[in-house]
Design an enzyme around this catalytic site. Structure first.
Site, PDB file in Angstrom:
ATOM      1  N   ARG A 196      97.070  55.562  59.042  1.00 20.67           N
ATOM      2  CA  ARG A 196      96.319  54.649  58.181  1.00 20.67           C
ATOM      3  C   ARG A 196      95.740  53.445  58.920  1.00 20.67           C
ATOM      4  O   ARG A 196      94.630  53.018  58.617  1.00 20.67           O
ATOM      5  CB  ARG A 196      97.238  54.154  57.061  1.00 20.67           C
ATOM      6  CG  ARG A 196      97.527  55.239  56.073  1.00 20.67           C
ATOM      7  CD  ARG A 196      98.509  54.783  55.032  1.00 20.67           C
ATOM      8  NE  ARG A 196      98.727  55.859  54.067  1.00 20.67           N
ATOM      9  CZ  ARG A 196      99.613  55.820  53.090  1.00 20.67           C
ATOM     10  NH1 ARG A 196     100.364  54.755  52.942  1.00 20.67           N
ATOM     11  NH2 ARG A 196      99.759  56.819  52.264  1.00 20.67           N
ATOM     12  N   HIS A 213      95.654  50.078  53.281  1.00 13.92           N
ATOM     13  CA  HIS A 213      95.363  51.485  52.985  1.00 13.92           C
ATOM     14  C   HIS A 213      93.864  51.694  53.082  1.00 13.92           C
ATOM     15  O   HIS A 213      93.092  50.927  52.514  1.00 13.92           O
ATOM     16  CB  HIS A 213      95.868  51.857  51.587  1.00 13.92           C
ATOM     17  CG  HIS A 213      95.937  53.333  51.368  1.00 13.92           C
ATOM     18  ND1 HIS A 213      94.816  54.104  51.232  1.00 13.92           N
ATOM     19  CD2 HIS A 213      96.993  54.179  51.282  1.00 13.92           C
ATOM     20  CE1 HIS A 213      95.187  55.380  51.065  1.00 13.92           C
ATOM     21  NE2 HIS A 213      96.503  55.443  51.090  1.00 13.92           N
ATOM     22  N   PHE A 264      99.254  65.372  55.839  1.00 10.81           N
ATOM     23  CA  PHE A 264      99.083  63.923  55.662  1.00 10.81           C
ATOM     24  C   PHE A 264      98.800  63.303  57.018  1.00 10.81           C
ATOM     25  O   PHE A 264      99.062  63.910  58.066  1.00 10.81           O
ATOM     26  CB  PHE A 264     100.359  63.326  55.048  1.00 10.81           C
ATOM     27  CG  PHE A 264     100.158  62.771  53.651  1.00 10.81           C
ATOM     28  CD1 PHE A 264      99.488  63.487  52.692  1.00 10.81           C
ATOM     29  CD2 PHE A 264     100.660  61.511  53.313  1.00 10.81           C
ATOM     30  CE1 PHE A 264      99.315  62.972  51.405  1.00 10.81           C
ATOM     31  CE2 PHE A 264     100.488  60.986  52.031  1.00 10.81           C
ATOM     32  CZ  PHE A 264      99.814  61.720  51.077  1.00 10.81           C
ATOM     33  N   HIS A 274      98.327  47.246  51.257  1.00 10.36           N
ATOM     34  CA  HIS A 274      99.001  48.332  50.558  1.00 10.36           C
ATOM     35  C   HIS A 274     100.513  48.297  50.710  1.00 10.36           C
ATOM     36  O   HIS A 274     101.247  48.657  49.796  1.00 10.36           O
ATOM     37  CB  HIS A 274      98.475  49.660  51.104  1.00 10.36           C
ATOM     38  CG  HIS A 274      99.086  50.865  50.454  1.00 10.36           C
ATOM     39  ND1 HIS A 274      99.014  51.078  49.100  1.00 10.36           N
ATOM     40  CD2 HIS A 274      99.782  51.911  50.961  1.00 10.36           C
ATOM     41  CE1 HIS A 274      99.629  52.218  48.809  1.00 10.36           C
ATOM     42  NE2 HIS A 274     100.127  52.733  49.905  1.00 10.36           N
ATOM     43  N   ARG A 294     103.311  52.348  58.809  1.00  8.09           N
ATOM     44  CA  ARG A 294     104.001  53.413  58.084  1.00  8.09           C
ATOM     45  C   ARG A 294     103.104  54.629  57.925  1.00  8.09           C
ATOM     46  O   ARG A 294     101.913  54.496  57.665  1.00  8.09           O
ATOM     47  CB  ARG A 294     104.412  52.907  56.702  1.00  8.09           C
ATOM     48  CG  ARG A 294     105.031  53.974  55.830  1.00  8.09           C
ATOM     49  CD  ARG A 294     105.538  53.392  54.540  1.00  8.09           C
ATOM     50  NE  ARG A 294     104.485  52.987  53.629  1.00  8.09           N
ATOM     51  CZ  ARG A 294     103.770  53.818  52.875  1.00  8.09           C
ATOM     52  NH1 ARG A 294     103.957  55.110  52.971  1.00  8.09           N
ATOM     53  NH2 ARG A 294     102.860  53.356  52.045  1.00  8.09           N
ATOM     54  N   GLN A 307     100.379  46.805  56.058  1.00  4.01           N
ATOM     55  CA  GLN A 307      99.514  47.977  56.079  1.00  4.01           C
ATOM     56  C   GLN A 307      98.355  47.824  55.115  1.00  4.01           C
ATOM     57  O   GLN A 307      98.523  47.422  53.964  1.00  4.01           O
ATOM     58  CB  GLN A 307     100.308  49.221  55.692  1.00  4.01           C
ATOM     59  CG  GLN A 307      99.445  50.475  55.680  1.00  4.01           C
ATOM     60  CD  GLN A 307     100.261  51.746  55.642  1.00  4.01           C
ATOM     61  OE1 GLN A 307     100.729  52.138  54.585  1.00  4.01           O
ATOM     62  NE2 GLN A 307     100.456  52.361  56.789  1.00  4.01           N
ATOM     63  N   GLU A 347      96.081  59.297  49.944  1.00  2.00           N
ATOM     64  CA  GLU A 347      95.821  59.940  51.226  1.00  2.00           C
ATOM     65  C   GLU A 347      95.730  61.450  51.035  1.00  2.00           C
ATOM     66  O   GLU A 347      95.100  62.167  51.808  1.00  2.00           O
ATOM     67  CB  GLU A 347      96.971  59.596  52.185  1.00  2.00           C
ATOM     68  CG  GLU A 347      96.733  60.037  53.594  1.00  2.00           C
ATOM     69  CD  GLU A 347      97.659  59.317  54.574  1.00  2.00           C
ATOM     70  OE1 GLU A 347      97.900  58.114  54.384  1.00  2.00           O
ATOM     71  OE2 GLU A 347      98.134  59.971  55.505  1.00  2.00           O
ATOM     72  N   LEU A 377      94.401  52.481  44.444  1.00  2.36           N
ATOM     73  CA  LEU A 377      94.587  53.440  45.519  1.00  2.36           C
ATOM     74  C   LEU A 377      93.956  54.793  45.217  1.00  2.36           C
ATOM     75  O   LEU A 377      94.086  55.324  44.128  1.00  2.36           O
ATOM     76  CB  LEU A 377      96.100  53.612  45.703  1.00  2.36           C
ATOM     77  CG  LEU A 377      96.569  54.514  46.819  1.00  2.36           C
ATOM     78  CD1 LEU A 377      96.238  53.893  48.143  1.00  2.36           C
ATOM     79  CD2 LEU A 377      98.063  54.725  46.690  1.00  2.36           C
TER      80      LEU A 377
END
Lengths: 415, 570
Positions: B281, B237, B120, B347, B382, B235, B250, B247
């Protein structure tokens, strides 16, 4: 069919328990833009025409399961249904069926959640060291695919005629959840899970209408799950959950299946056997290579040795398993069978054949109501085998019984 | 007078709330559990990619450790996260994931039977545990199923709308909530209240968040005097399908997906030479917006492509079935054959109710966990896979700490407080529902969406935000003159939306004010007029307190224990 740029005509069932005596329909016009969903149309109506419209929604991405409703007579998720894809000129929206209406498109889901809880959809884990995870092979993990993705939107529940008919039937989604845990190799209960859902209001209520599969927005197959539960139920009703290990041990000692059925016995049983003997509603059969050169036909008659006479109390029948043998196409076929030993008040022992006299399903002794129950159509018999409830036309049959030198023998009345 | 007294009140049916309920019930506490939607409908279920834990199951992750996970989290958060809290979370992570395995989460598996992990963004090792691309759904259902085993300790009040906290002399005594089925305001008394109300993404128009992820969960305590922290860190995304802002996990990039611009170039190579698509991100989102601004969006439009075609049908069906279904359902394209059009969208809120790693807030008896809280573990940005982890770890901690604090106190009773709270809240709601003005609240909400979508977004500057602040305040004034809401007490969503919109406007003001004040670029907050991080002046948390004249800002130091700030390079 509403084109992009035009207006969609949306007819919604409206009902306000505080103001209306009965539900009625109201019609709204919503401008269609590319990608407009039915849920977005409802928001358009709420925000522009009538703030009193009630419907549930949350994720708008077909994950949360809030917006299940009836759209043009089919159960679907409002968020996943694109207006431009609806063929008819009008869109009719109604609440989910089989659940009490509260207001507009909002139904009372209390029963729905309660039934989910009843199938005990939680994992009861086997013991493993606390600092480790379970080791589960990718193949074992794969066996729960299609069972754990359910978003509990209620579409299958609303589409199922049996759910509407039998208020105690947990519904397709509940069965799907039960099968998900049954197949999970991390679960300790295993086939014991079936006990509570194989009764009169359980899996046998499903009559394969496939409405649930058609309705499921996640393309899951509750019918398939119910079939698996039925098969497993039949398999273990036979021997009762407690005897599972014993039966497995017996199976290991038996020779492999006939060569042409392939080497994997499991696969063979899945295909040839379940298809062929489902109507018997009974047990697994194993084929032996011929023991004699001369082919013989028909049932093996005569006394079958059971073993030492079990301790039977007049209050409770005792289950025994024995093998019934038949010659078929030159092979001796073994049908494991179940019988119940009962003792009457004067101490006389007799053996009852639990095959239901209605359509031949195998009954089981339910200690809580002290009756033999048929899992298929609600037939019930008392301890003596006489009909007390349901469709069976005559009492359960009896087996011949004799005791010689402390050893019990049974004999069937073979037709 | 409807009063429900329980030892503990939990608000929120998502992962944090449910995990807190489970924990308290396991410890024998009598819990009253309030949720505005039925628990399993919560936004936690939408999380796709996975949950981070240094399990070291991946062949390339054998050297991973909770400490390394902590460092990645601190660095990913641009050194604004409190490092003591980060270590609490990362050290708990392996235990948490294994506990979820025991609770029935069908994690995907490696060939050796261990829990599978995937790479990730911003992580040095592949440490994101996953169940296909439905990890959040599986986790949410597992913690809910756990609750089913604890039902005798828990009274669930689903479809109850919490509207106000009862706080007196800095002690929280419960809250008021109305029953959606009757519209009636009821009081809930408890020795402690845990908020696990989730994020507030619907402050923005372009957001991946569900309709239920609104501002009220954070604004309710804020209005009641609880400070909120770091709200300007929002955040975006990077990969959300255009138009619908749904979404695309990721995990799609974790499994090897590419980001492609109109020239057919994997442009992330220029922005993050080593991590490429798997940079954090904030960086990927900025890079995409930069490409779009430079005219390299696909066909010059405002989107780029997420391309997973080279992964092949088998891998997509096994590991990314959910995103495939979303593409088919909502875009009518098959990602096996076509690239997915994506653009960044709001997000996650790094900020939230100000609390520490014990989940305690400034107000005694009031706890917060999950996205509505700001512990702060995520700092200024995050990392993917850390939010599911945060909800469960801190849900458990909140449940435990609250249970320990109230042990043996029995059921609370306080007629005077209840009467006062019900009377004042009823009056307040009556006033809100019956303003009889001319403004349409939904139009005002759309205006706020436009303002924050355009002026308080990925790239920010002083001029934009100053005008945004003026405009938001103008909307706030106009909101006083809204029309009356629909009549009827049963499932009146017009009323709930009006409440949510009022909360959204106030939170938009806090976000904008905090962002305007913070004259540096850090994590998800990037100022074109202050492009660099300023550790000397700005390595501190923003605290906002409610006053009648708007938010009052102050600052609080960041806890640095192990890792000194350094430049983020990926």
């Amino acid at each position: 069919m509403a084109q992009i740029g035009e207006k969609a005509v949306i007819e919604i069932l409206r009902y306000d328990p505080q103001a209306d005596k009965r539900p009625h329909y109201e019609t709204y016009e919503v401008p269609v833009v590319k990608g407009l969903t039915v849920l977005e149309s409802l928001y358009y109506i709420l925000e522009n025409y009538d703030g009193s419209l009630s419907y549930r929604s949350s994720c708008r991405a077909a994950v949360c399961g809030s917006c299940g409703m009836k759209i043009n007579d089919k159960f679907a998720l409002a968020c996943r249904t694109l207006v431009e894809n609806i063929k008819s000129p009008r869109i009719k929206i109604e609440p989910l069926a089989n659940l009490p209406l509260i207001k507009d498109l909002v139904v009372d889901m209390t029963d729905f959640y309660e039934k989910y809880s009843l199938v005990e959809p939680f994992l009861i884990p086997k013991e493993i060291p606390p600092e480790k995870e379970f080791y589960q092979s990718p193949d074992d993990r794969k066996s729960v695919d299609g069972l754990v993705e359910c978003i509990m939107c209620g579409a299958c529940y609303a589409a199922c005629t049996m759910t509407g008919w039998d208020k105690k039937f947990p519904g397709p989604f509940g069965m799907l959840a039960a099968d998900g845990k049954l197949r999970d190799t991390r679960d300790k209960l295993g086939c014991e899970r079936i006990i509570d859902i194989s009764g009169e209001h359980g899996i046998w209520r499903c009559h394969d209408e496939f409405n649930c599969m058609e309705a499921c927005p996640k393309q899951l197959s509750p019918t398939g799950a119910i079939h698996h539960l039925k098969r497993t139920s039949v398999k273990y009703r036979f021997s009762s959950p407690k005897r599972k290990e014993l039966v497995d041990e017996e199976m290991r000692q038996l020779p492999e299946a006939i060569p042409e059925a392939g080497s994997a016995r499991r696969n063979f049983m899945k295909t040839a056997f379940w298809g062929g003997t489902g109507a018997l509603g009974a047990g697994f059969l194993l084929l032996f290579p011929p023991l004699f050169s001369k082919p013989v036909r028909g049932w093996e008659t005569g006394w079958i040795k059971i073993g030492a006479v079990p301790d039977v109390q007049p209050s409770k029948p005792v289950e025994v398993i024995y093998n019934r043998q038949k010659w078929e196409r030159g092979r001796l076929v073994v049908y494991p069978r179940r019988a119940y030993l009962v003792k009457n008040e004067s101490g006389a022992l007799s053996a009852i054949d639990p095959t239901c006299t209605h359509l031949g399903c195998i009954c089981y002794w339910d200690e809580s109501i002290r009756m033999f129950l048929c899992p298929c159509h609600g037939g019930a018999f008392n301890k003596e085998g006489n009909v007390t409830l349901g469709p069976p036309p005559k009492p359960l049959a009896r087996l011949n019984l004799k005791v010689e030198g402390g050893i019990l023998y049974l004999q069937e009345e073979v037709a | 007078m409807d009063v429900h007294a329980h030892e503990l009140i939990v608000v929120g049916g998502g992962l944090a709330g449910t995990r807190a309920v489970d924990e308290a019930a396991l410890r024998g506490v009598d819990v009253g559990w309030i949720s505005k939607i039925y628990p399993i409908r919560s936004h936690s279920g939408e999380a796709q990619g996975g949950i981070n834990a240094a399990l070291c199951n991946h062949p390339e992750g054998r050297d991973d450790s909770p400490e390394r996970h902590g460092y990645d989290t601190a660095k990913g958060g641009d050194f604004l996260g409190d490092q003591d809290a980060i270590l609490v979370m990362t050290e708990q992570a392996p235990k948490t994931v294994r506990e979820m395995d025991r609770w029935g989460v069908p994690f995907s598996r490696f060939a050796d039977g261990s829990i599978a992990q995937r790479p990730f963004g911003g992580a040095a090792f592949p440490r994101t545990c996953y169940g296909a691309d439905r990890t959040g759904h599986f986790l949410l259902h597992a913690v809910y199923q756990k609750y089913l085993t604890l039902k005798d300790k828990v009274q669930l009040y689903d479809e109850y709308y919490a509207v106000g906290l009862i706080i007196e002399d800095h002690v929280c005594h419960g809250l008021t909530a109305f029953n959606m089925r009757t519209g009636k305001l009821e009081a809930f008394l408890g020795h402690a209240v845990i908020f696990g109300t989730g994020g507030s993404g619907r402050v923005y128009g372009r957001t991946t968040n569900s309709y239920s992820s609104t501002a009220l969960g954070v604004t309710m305590p804020y209005w009641a005097g609880v400070p909120i922290k770091d709200m300007e860190f929002v955040q975006f995304h990077p990969t959300c399908i255009t138009g619908k802002h749904i979404l695309m996990t990721e995990g799609a990039r974790g499994e090897g997906g590419y980001l492609i611009n109109n020239d057919g170039e994997r442009f992330m190579k220029r922005y993050a030479p080593k991590a490429i698509e798997l940079a954090p991100r904030d960086m990927v989102s900025r890079s995409i917006e930069t490409e779009i601004a430079a005219g390299r969006g696909i066909k010059g439009e405002k989107y780029v492509h997420l391309d997973i075609r080279h992964l092949g049908k088998a891998k997509i069906d096994e590991r990314l079935p959910g995103i495939k279904a979303i593409c088919v359902d909502f875009l009518g394209i098959d990602p096996v054959k076509e690239p997915i059009p994506i653009r960044p969208a709001q997000h996650y809120s790094m900020g939230g109710i100000d609390c520490d790693h014990t989940c305690k807030t400034e107000v005694e008896g009031f706890y917060a966990a999950g996205e509505c809280a700001c512990v702060s573990v995520h700092g200024a940005n995050r990392l993917g896979g850390n939010s599911l982890l945060e909800t469960i770890v801190f849900g458990e901690i909140a449940g435990r700490n609250a249970a320990l604090a109230i042990q043996g106190k029995g059921k609370p009773k306080d007629d005077r407080l209840v009467k006062e709270a019900l009377r004042s809240k009823e009056k307040e709601l009556e006033e809100l529902y019956n303003r009889g003005g001319s403004e349409d609240p939904y139009k005002l909400r759309d205006e706020v969406h436009d303002i924050v979508d355009n002026k308080v977004q990925i790239f920010r500057n002083k001029d934009d935000m100053e005008s945004a602040l003026q405009e938001i305040r103008a909307v706030k004034r106009r909101f006083r003159n809204i029309r009356s809401t629909s009549r009827g007490n049963v499932f009146n969503f017009d009323r709930t939306w009006t409440l949510e919109i009022a909360a959204g406007i106030d939170l938009a003001e806090v976000i904008t004010l905090g962002a305007l004040a913070r004259e540096e670029s850090r994590g998800a907050h990037s100022r074109t007029d202050f492009p660099n991080r300023d550790d000397v002046n700005w390595q501190k948390h923003t605290i906002a307190r409610f006053t009648e004249d708007g938010p009052e800002l102050s600052y609080k130091p960041v806890t640095i224990t192990k890792w000194q700030p350094e430049e983020r390079k990926y």
